[in-house]
Design an enzyme around this catalytic site. Sequence first.
Site, PDB file in Angstrom:
ATOM      1  N   SER A 125       2.992   8.566   6.712  1.00  0.00           N
ATOM      2  CA  SER A 125       1.962   9.341   6.021  1.00  0.00           C
ATOM      3  C   SER A 125       0.586   8.831   6.414  1.00  0.00           C
ATOM      4  CB  SER A 125       2.134   9.218   4.504  1.00  0.00           C
ATOM      5  OG  SER A 125       1.018   9.758   3.813  1.00  0.00           O
ATOM      6  N   TYR A 138       1.388   2.943  -3.075  1.00  0.00           N
ATOM      7  CA  TYR A 138       2.129   3.900  -2.258  1.00  0.00           C
ATOM      8  C   TYR A 138       1.735   3.759  -0.786  1.00  0.00           C
ATOM      9  CZ  TYR A 138       3.523   8.441  -0.330  1.00  0.00           C
ATOM     10  OH  TYR A 138       4.048   9.438   0.452  1.00  0.00           O
TER      11      TYR A 138
END
Length: 231
Positions: A125, A138
Amino acid sequence: MSILLLGATSDIGTEIVKLIGEGEQVVLAARDPEKIPELPGTTHTLAFEATDLDSHRALVEEAERLAGPIDTAIVAFGILGDQERAETDEHHAAEIALVDYVAQISMLTVLADHMSSGRIVAFSSIAGWRPRRANYVYGSTKAGLDAFCQGLADRLHGTDLELYIARPGFVIGSMTEGMSPAVMSVRPEQVARAVVERFGRPGTFWIPPGLLVLATIMNLVPRPIWRHMPR
């Protein structure tokens, strides 16, 4: 040959199966099998608890017993977690790390050891490119997973097993519902199509491709400014 989707309630994972699953044997594994949507192909469902690391190899073996040798494995499970809660709740911070990093590298290791050919799809990501104050828990898991996948891709280079490492931007889907989209946001179906179109050229790729330019700029932002960047 069969398709194994790990995280069968994932928006992106299910969109990939919609594109490639027609006429195939498909194994759909999720924590809550009853929540798995109807998907193309001859489907089999399995209960899958990602945090139960000891179950990973047995699940892959059971998938092959049900549907035959795995040709495509899609590792699409994960949680976003609550950054604010994780800053004071060490158990929640560890839960995010367990699901989004530890369980991921465990399953990827099992798949790479078990499969002699075919392809594995993993998801990095933009959040892991340079973790931000607003989502560093995260983001740190994605940074670690990305590094692991780079090494695994090098290990598999020259073999008949291909690793595809997708680096999408902000994905507008169920995981980010209620959040304001970021620059170069994408939808699950866009990510899925980019992944499928990439088949035949293993390695790391940005979705959309122009995200690479933004990522390059991100590295140039001074830390006093960067620490105030939003999610």
